[in-house]
Scaffold this active site. Structure first.
Site, PDB file in Angstrom:
ATOM      1  N   LYS A 153       2.192  -3.607   6.642  1.00 57.35           N
ATOM      2  CA  LYS A 153       2.692  -3.608   5.102  1.00 57.35           C
ATOM      3  C   LYS A 153       4.219  -3.509   5.225  1.00 57.35           C
ATOM      4  O   LYS A 153       4.924  -4.120   4.304  1.00 57.35           O
ATOM      5  CB  LYS A 153       1.923  -2.537   4.414  1.00 57.35           C
ATOM      6  CG  LYS A 153       0.406  -2.718   4.283  1.00 57.35           C
ATOM      7  CD  LYS A 153       0.111  -3.921   3.556  1.00 57.35           C
ATOM      8  CE  LYS A 153      -1.328  -4.015   3.422  1.00 57.35           C
ATOM      9  NZ  LYS A 153      -1.900  -5.370   2.712  1.00 57.35           N
ATOM     10  N   SER A 175       0.812  -1.115  -0.152  1.00 57.87           N
ATOM     11  CA  SER A 175       0.016   0.047   0.076  1.00 57.87           C
ATOM     12  C   SER A 175       0.794   1.170   0.122  1.00 57.87           C
ATOM     13  O   SER A 175       2.016   1.208   0.467  1.00 57.87           O
ATOM     14  CB  SER A 175      -0.996  -0.035   1.234  1.00 57.87           C
ATOM     15  OG  SER A 175      -1.364   1.191   1.304  1.00 57.87           O
ATOM     16  N   TYR A 227      -1.784  -1.091  11.247  1.00 58.29           N
ATOM     17  CA  TYR A 227      -2.141  -1.396   9.680  1.00 58.29           C
ATOM     18  C   TYR A 227      -0.756  -1.303   8.607  1.00 58.29           C
ATOM     19  O   TYR A 227      -0.318  -2.101   8.089  1.00 58.29           O
ATOM     20  CB  TYR A 227      -3.411  -1.102   9.038  1.00 58.29           C
ATOM     21  CG  TYR A 227      -3.233  -0.922   7.517  1.00 58.29           C
ATOM     22  CD1 TYR A 227      -3.178   0.138   6.791  1.00 58.29           C
ATOM     23  CD2 TYR A 227      -3.922  -2.058   6.786  1.00 58.29           C
ATOM     24  CE1 TYR A 227      -3.136   0.249   5.777  1.00 58.29           C
ATOM     25  CE2 TYR A 227      -3.881  -2.130   5.646  1.00 58.29           C
ATOM     26  CZ  TYR A 227      -3.461  -0.977   5.016  1.00 58.29           C
ATOM     27  OH  TYR A 227      -3.650  -0.965   3.369  1.00 58.29           O
TER      28      TYR A 227
HETATM   29  C1  WQD Z   1      -9.211   9.617   1.510  1.00 55.44           C
HETATM   30  C2  WQD Z   1      -9.094  10.977   1.544  1.00 55.44           C
HETATM   31  C3  WQD Z   1      -9.417  11.764   3.724  1.00 55.44           C
HETATM   32  C4  WQD Z   1     -13.413   9.388   4.358  1.00 55.44           C
HETATM   33  C5  WQD Z   1      -6.142   4.382   3.351  1.00 55.44           C
HETATM   34  C6  WQD Z   1      -5.185   3.777   3.916  1.00 55.44           C
HETATM   35  C7  WQD Z   1      -4.654   3.104   2.342  1.00 55.44           C
HETATM   36  C8  WQD Z   1      -5.691   2.175   2.040  1.00 55.44           C
HETATM   37  C9  WQD Z   1      -6.886   3.219   1.459  1.00 55.44           C
HETATM   38  C10 WQD Z   1      -6.725  -0.019   2.758  1.00 55.44           C
HETATM   39  C11 WQD Z   1      -8.457  11.346   2.392  1.00 55.44           C
HETATM   40  C12 WQD Z   1     -10.661  11.807   3.115  1.00 55.44           C
HETATM   41  C13 WQD Z   1     -12.298  10.013   3.746  1.00 55.44           C
HETATM   42  C14 WQD Z   1     -14.458  10.426   5.031  1.00 55.44           C
HETATM   43  C15 WQD Z   1     -13.026  12.219   4.168  1.00 55.44           C
HETATM   44  N1  WQD Z   1      -6.254   1.386   3.049  1.00 55.44           N
HETATM   45  N2  WQD Z   1     -11.964  11.243   3.514  1.00 55.44           N
HETATM   46  N3  WQD Z   1     -14.286  11.575   4.760  1.00 55.44           N
HETATM   47  O1  WQD Z   1      -6.517   7.491   4.211  1.00 55.44           O
HETATM   48  O2  WQD Z   1      -5.811   7.804   1.878  1.00 55.44           O
HETATM   49  O3  WQD Z   1      -5.897   5.389   2.478  1.00 55.44           O
HETATM   50  O4  WQD Z   1      -7.235   4.167   2.769  1.00 55.44           O
HETATM   51  O5  WQD Z   1      -6.851  -0.550   1.755  1.00 55.44           O
HETATM   52  O6  WQD Z   1      -3.622   2.146   2.817  1.00 55.44           O
HETATM   53  O7  WQD Z   1      -4.123   4.256   4.378  1.00 55.44           O
HETATM   54  O8  WQD Z   1      -7.974   6.738   1.921  1.00 55.44           O
HETATM   55  O9  WQD Z   1     -10.428   6.927   1.471  1.00 55.44           O
HETATM   56  O10 WQD Z   1      -9.833   6.902   3.804  1.00 55.44           O
HETATM   57  O11 WQD Z   1      -9.345   9.032   2.521  1.00 55.44           O
HETATM   58  O12 WQD Z   1     -12.886  13.501   4.233  1.00 55.44           O
HETATM   59  O13 WQD Z   1     -15.291   9.910   5.381  1.00 55.44           O
HETATM   60  O14 WQD Z   1     -10.673  11.281   1.991  1.00 55.44           O
HETATM   61  O15 WQD Z   1      -9.081  12.747   4.880  1.00 55.44           O
HETATM   62  O16 WQD Z   1      -8.128  12.829   2.520  1.00 55.44           O
HETATM   63  P1  WQD Z   1      -6.684   6.869   2.617  1.00 55.44           P
HETATM   64  P2  WQD Z   1      -9.354   7.259   2.546  1.00 55.44           P
END
Ligand code: WQD
Length: 337
Positions: free
Chosen positions: A152, A124, A148
């Site tokens: 990785k 990831s 998590y």
């Molecule tokens: C994306 C953007 C949030 C939810 C993580 C893990 C990665 C992979 C994918 C497992 C960010 C914003 C999110 C919400 C929001 N994990 N957001 N409101 O954090 O980039 O990656 O998930 O498969 O390894 O690190 O992904 O989709 O959680 O967030 O504003 O309800 O959306 O702050 O900017 P992230 P995400």
């Protein structure tokens, strides 16, 4: 010769299995349904028109895994199986370290015992941690801010050390950026167990009426509109990336880390607006505090995947938004009938 897909009933796993079957690979899936639904197996058969072998087991079940290798001639492994919720990993670190790391060690021990030394690992972009500056390149130092992410990072080190100990091993570490979207048919897609942690499944559940509004975690980042920027990649592109990585692993030995991203960053508000425009729906949202551990900007340098694997993402953000909604609209409760 078969390809063993651990976690093959999951979101990315199922999309990858459909592509493997479409390319006439023999497939064996191992999954414990901890983050997947049995209905997925029927949908994979429906979409591919092909059958495959399935074993319901967790990788910690060494005897069960040995039986899989005894009953099938495994050529290579694509290893998806693992817990993936960042927040839960902070609350339950031992659960994550045991399941993800010990499970991987058991898999590698059994692979070694059966002389299967080719593996594509589901890593990831989270391994780029908080200190690297985007665009991320594969030579950058890795680190993590949550268990998590640590699993990785650790598993990448384990696999790299394995290659040093035995040059017959062939390892591809695929560093996914942000997978979203669904199969064009709308028959398979992302189906989180509880309230979604990730942006797109949260948006689609707001759109389908299961959730009231989106909370946007901060609009005071140093980005074009203040909201976090990420490299969203269509799950179909991600699936093809695994097939390219598998082809490479089958022909080479050694270890390679490879980014699977588009090289393009989009903000949270960019995604919300793209989703609304692609699907003619409105997504109500409120700005709330930043989420601890979030980076401001993360996106890939996608050069190596193109040069080494001959792979690049081809789907647009509009495709990702359209297919995400098509899946959720046709399956408002995911795989639950
Ligand atoms: C994306 C953007 C949030 C939810 C993580 C893990 C990665 C992979 C994918 C497992 C960010 C914003 C999110 C919400 C929001 N994990 N957001 N409101 O954090 O980039 O990656 O998930 O498969 O390894 O690190 O992904 O989709 O959680 O967030 O504003 O309800 O959306 O702050 O900017 P992230 P995400």
């Amino acid at each position: 010769m078969a390809i063993l897909v651990t976690g093959g009933a999951g979101y990315i796993g199922s999309h990858t299995v459909v592509e493997l079957l479409n390319q006439d690979h023999e497939v064996v899936i191992v999954d414990d349904f901890s983050n997947a639904h049995p209905t997925v197996l029927d949908r994979i058969k429906e979409l591919s028109g092909k059958d495959f072998s399935f074993y319901e087991l967790n990788l910690l079940d060494k005897e069960g895994l040995e039986k899989v290798f005894e009953e099938n001639e495994i050529e290579a492994v694509i290893h998806f199986a693992g817990f993936k919720a960042v927040g839960e990993s902070v609350e339950k670190p031992l659960k994550y370290y045991h399941n993800n790391i010990t499970g991987t060690l058991v898999l590698l021990e059994v692979m070694k015992a059966f002389n299967v030394k080719k593996i594509v690992f589901s890593s990831s972009a989270t391994v780029y941690g908080m200190d690297n500056k985007a665009p991320f390149t594969e030579d950058m130092p890795t680190s993590a801010t949550n268990p998590y992410g640590q699993t990785k990072v650790f598993i990448e080190h384990i696999l790299s050390d394995l290659v040093v100990s035995d040059e017959e091993w062939s390892v591809i570490l695929l560093r996914y950026f942000n997978p979203i979207g669904a199969h064009e048919s709308g028959r398979i897609g992302e189906d989180p167990n509880d309230v979604p942690n990730n942006l797109m499944p949260y948006i689609t559940q707001v759109a389908v009426g299961k959730l009231e509004q989106l909370s946007i975690f901060g609009d005071d980042y140093e980005t074009h509109d203040g909201t976090g920027v990420r490299d969203y990649i269509h799950v179909l592109d991600l699936a093809q990336g695994h097939l390219s990585a598998l082809d490479y692993a089958l022909k080479h030995s050694g270890v390679e880390a490879v980014n699977l991203g588009t090289g393009e960053g989009y903000s949270v508000l960019d995604v919300v607006h793209a989703f609304e425009n692609a699907n003619d729906v409105e997504i109500p949202y409120e700005i709330v505090d930043r989420r601890p551990g979030d980076i401001a900007v993360g996106y890939a340098d996608a050069t190596k995947a193109k040069e080494l694997l001959g792979w690049e993402a081809v789907h647009s953000l509009e495709d990702m938004c359209r297919t995400s909604w098509n899946w959720q609209k046709n399956n408002p409760n995911g795989y639950e009938e």
